[in-house]
Design a protein around this motif. Structure first.
Motif, mmCIF file in Angstrom:
data_model
loop_
_atom_site.group_PDB
_atom_site.id
_atom_site.type_symbol
_atom_site.label_atom_id
_atom_site.label_comp_id
_atom_site.label_asym_id
_atom_site.label_seq_id
_atom_site.Cartn_x
_atom_site.Cartn_y
_atom_site.Cartn_z
ATOM 1 N N ARG A 74 49.546 34.703 32.555
ATOM 2 C CA ARG A 74 48.755 34.199 33.676
ATOM 3 C C ARG A 74 49.256 34.772 35.002
ATOM 4 O O ARG A 74 48.456 35.054 35.900
ATOM 5 C CB ARG A 74 48.821 32.675 33.705
ATOM 6 C CG ARG A 74 48.063 32.029 32.533
ATOM 7 C CD ARG A 74 48.338 30.548 32.413
ATOM 8 N NE ARG A 74 47.659 29.961 31.254
ATOM 9 C CZ ARG A 74 47.791 28.703 30.877
ATOM 10 N NH1 ARG A 74 48.605 27.874 31.538
ATOM 11 N NH2 ARG A 74 47.124 28.253 29.822
ATOM 12 N N LEU A 75 50.586 34.944 35.108
ATOM 13 C CA LEU A 75 51.123 35.582 36.314
ATOM 14 C C LEU A 75 50.601 37.011 36.437
ATOM 15 O O LEU A 75 50.221 37.469 37.523
ATOM 16 C CB LEU A 75 52.655 35.581 36.259
ATOM 17 C CG LEU A 75 53.376 36.301 37.399
ATOM 18 C CD1 LEU A 75 53.047 35.651 38.745
ATOM 19 C CD2 LEU A 75 54.888 36.303 37.169
ATOM 20 N N LYS A 79 48.166 38.709 39.430
ATOM 21 C CA LYS A 79 48.476 39.974 40.089
ATOM 22 C C LYS A 79 47.321 40.965 39.936
ATOM 23 O O LYS A 79 46.997 41.706 40.877
ATOM 24 C CB LYS A 79 49.749 40.565 39.507
ATOM 25 C CG LYS A 79 51.008 39.789 39.849
ATOM 26 C CD LYS A 79 52.240 40.482 39.283
ATOM 27 C CE LYS A 79 53.519 39.724 39.665
ATOM 28 N NZ LYS A 79 54.725 40.392 39.122
ATOM 29 N N ALA A 80 46.698 40.981 38.765
ATOM 30 C CA ALA A 80 45.588 41.909 38.538
ATOM 31 C C ALA A 80 44.400 41.568 39.437
ATOM 32 O O ALA A 80 43.746 42.466 39.994
ATOM 33 C CB ALA A 80 45.175 41.875 37.069
ATOM 34 N N ILE A 81 44.103 40.289 39.587
ATOM 35 C CA ILE A 81 42.981 39.876 40.441
ATOM 36 C C ILE A 81 43.265 40.209 41.906
ATOM 37 O O ILE A 81 42.395 40.713 42.628
ATOM 38 C CB ILE A 81 42.708 38.371 40.250
ATOM 39 C CG1 ILE A 81 42.158 38.123 38.838
ATOM 40 C CG2 ILE A 81 41.737 37.854 41.306
ATOM 41 C CD1 ILE A 81 41.966 36.647 38.511
ATOM 42 N N THR A 92 38.660 44.875 33.494
ATOM 43 C CA THR A 92 39.241 44.492 32.211
ATOM 44 C C THR A 92 40.381 45.429 31.816
ATOM 45 O O THR A 92 41.456 44.983 31.402
ATOM 46 C CB THR A 92 38.175 44.491 31.117
ATOM 47 O OG1 THR A 92 37.109 43.615 31.511
ATOM 48 C CG2 THR A 92 38.755 44.020 29.790
ATOM 49 N N ALA A 93 40.149 46.719 31.936
ATOM 50 C CA ALA A 93 41.193 47.686 31.586
ATOM 51 C C ALA A 93 42.412 47.506 32.478
ATOM 52 O O ALA A 93 43.560 47.556 32.020
ATOM 53 C CB ALA A 93 40.649 49.104 31.703
ATOM 54 N N TYR A 94 42.182 47.306 33.766
ATOM 55 C CA TYR A 94 43.287 47.117 34.699
ATOM 56 C C TYR A 94 44.053 45.832 34.386
ATOM 57 O O TYR A 94 45.289 45.793 34.440
ATOM 58 C CB TYR A 94 42.753 47.087 36.132
ATOM 59 C CG TYR A 94 43.822 46.872 37.176
ATOM 60 C CD1 TYR A 94 44.800 47.836 37.403
ATOM 61 C CD2 TYR A 94 43.845 45.706 37.924
ATOM 62 C CE1 TYR A 94 45.781 47.633 38.357
ATOM 63 C CE2 TYR A 94 44.825 45.498 38.883
ATOM 64 C CZ TYR A 94 45.789 46.471 39.091
ATOM 65 O OH TYR A 94 46.768 46.268 40.034
ATOM 66 N N ALA A 95 43.319 44.761 34.036
ATOM 67 C CA ALA A 95 43.968 43.497 33.715
ATOM 68 C C ALA A 95 44.798 43.609 32.445
ATOM 69 O O ALA A 95 45.896 43.040 32.356
ATOM 70 C CB ALA A 95 42.920 42.395 33.568
ATOM 71 N N VAL A 96 44.304 44.321 31.435
ATOM 72 C CA VAL A 96 45.067 44.496 30.196
ATOM 73 C C VAL A 96 46.395 45.191 30.491
ATOM 74 O O VAL A 96 47.466 44.783 30.006
ATOM 75 C CB VAL A 96 44.245 45.294 29.169
ATOM 76 C CG1 VAL A 96 45.132 45.712 27.981
ATOM 77 C CG2 VAL A 96 43.075 44.473 28.678
ATOM 78 N N ILE A 97 46.349 46.252 31.296
ATOM 79 C CA ILE A 97 47.569 47.003 31.621
ATOM 80 C C ILE A 97 48.548 46.130 32.396
ATOM 81 O O ILE A 97 49.757 46.094 32.112
ATOM 82 C CB ILE A 97 47.212 48.264 32.417
ATOM 83 C CG1 ILE A 97 46.396 49.224 31.544
ATOM 84 C CG2 ILE A 97 48.476 48.950 32.923
ATOM 85 C CD1 ILE A 97 45.881 50.432 32.285
#
Length: 378
Positions: A74-75, A79-81, A92-97
């Motif tokens: 969740r942290l 950070k991704a958002i 989605t790809a950025y959040a996965v990484i």
């Protein structure tokens, strides 16, 4: 913002929903007040929480509580958002990484019992994940080659990662190895180092060697470190083998005595004031000029004694010259030659010449060298 009913839909639609939700959030953030932007951000975070949970569950079974992994995921989601830029591609790809990176960092920094290089830690996690996946596919434990092919790395790297995985949760040295708990795992490791007790002796010998004359130190080094024979040492130093044997014996005897005493004994033949080398002192005792010699008479010091005796013999009003060798522990061939020269010079000048106080070993050397006639008993 998509409805919450979509959260349970298949993964393909979920990927599209995440991207759409992120784009809608980015568009709505422009021109919104800070309060409105914060509300939209919280809604997007709540909407994406199941996605972060699924990523966290990929890492379960590795020694960490699932609740802790979900918090880390969740942290990473937050950070991704906060860092998402629609112009750079899929959210989605950025959040996965980003989330996967946080999870790997958590395992790397918080869970390893010993320090292991980062690349090995990351590869160890990938090997563990690939091993579980291949085990379910092959219905058996995969080989090193199969893991290497799956990950696209050399087999040596896989083996290194497997061996390093033991550092993730090392065994405690206090773990009992018997049912009664009388012995611990640490008791089975290591042993008594027999050489440890000799460290103090080695340091003492090193300090004592520095107090010895340079020649003796050199001879000891050649004999015991260079494994040179006495004959080889004699040839290099330009002295007899007998002389080398005597010097080595005296040096070793002094070292043994010094090792057994709190204060190193006085080095025989050297003045107690600390000055090194042979010393020559001349004093008159009635009609006799006494030449007192202290130290070894060898090739290095013979010329100094030769000059001193010539001056004494050629002095005006000197009827007799007596050489006091009481403080001379050794006379080599060069020293004998000096005394023979002094005998001839004294005979030519009409001066009586004698040698007194010679130690037994020195007296024997002088006697066999043709100087028995000049020896005087105390």
């Amino acid at each position: 913002m998509p409805s919450r009913r979509q959260v349970g839909e298949p993964a393909e639609s979920m990927l599209e929903d995440l991207d759409a939700a992120a784009l809608a959030y980015a568009d709505g953030r422009e021109g919104a007040t800070p309060a409105e932007a914060e509300v939209s951000r919280e809604e997007l975070i709540r909407y994406c929480l199941p996605f972060a949970g699924r990523l966290a569950r990929r890492y379960r079974g590795r020694g960490e509580y699932l609740e802790d992994l979900e918090q880390v995921a969740r942290l990473g989601l937050v950070k991704a958002i906060d860092r998402y830029d629609p112009e750079r591609g899929s959210f989605t790809a950025y959040a996965v990484i980003t989330i996967s990176g946080e999870l790997k960092r958590h395992f790397r920094d918080r869970t390893w019992g010993v320090h292991v290089p980062r690349r090995v830690q990351d590869l160890s996690l990938e090997v563990g994940h690939a091993s579980m996946l291949l085990t379910s596919i092959l219905a058996r434990t995969p080989t090193t080659g199969e893991l290497a092919d799956r990950l696209g790395v050399p087999e040596a790297a896989v083996l290194e990662a497997v061996e390093s995985a033991a550092g993730y949760s090392p065994a405690s040295l206090n773990a009992p190895v018997a049912e009664d708990g009388a012995m611990e795992f640490g008791d089975l490791l290591g042993g008594v180092d027999a050489d440890l007790e000799s460290v103090t002796d080695k340091l003492t010998v090193t300090e004592l060697l520095l107090r010895m004359p340079a020649r003796e130190r050199r001879m000891l080094a050649m004999r015991f470190y260079g494994n040179r024979t006495q004959a080889e040492i004699a040839d290099e130093l330009g002295i007899s083998q007998m002389h080398v044997s005597r010097l080595l014996s005296r040096a070793l005897t002094w070292l043994r005595q010094a090792m057994l005493s709190d204060d190193p004994p006085h080095w025989e033949g050297e003045p107690r004031g600390g000055r090194s080398g042979m010393q020559v002192a001349v004093a008159r005792d009635g009609d006799v000029l006494v030449v007192r010699v202290r130290g070894e008479v060898d090739r290095d010091t013979a010329d100094r004694l030769r000059i001193g005796l010539r001056h004494a013999i050629n002095g005006k009003g000197v009827p007799a010259v007596l050489v006091d060798l009481a403080a001379v522990p050794l006379v080599d061939a060069a020293g004998v030659a000096v005394l023979l020269d002094a005998v001839q010079a004294a005979a030519g000048a009409g001066v009586e010449f004698g040698v007194a106080g010679a130690q037994p070993y020195v007296a024997r050397i002088l006697a066999v060298s043709g100087l028995a006639g000049v020896l005087r008993r105390a």
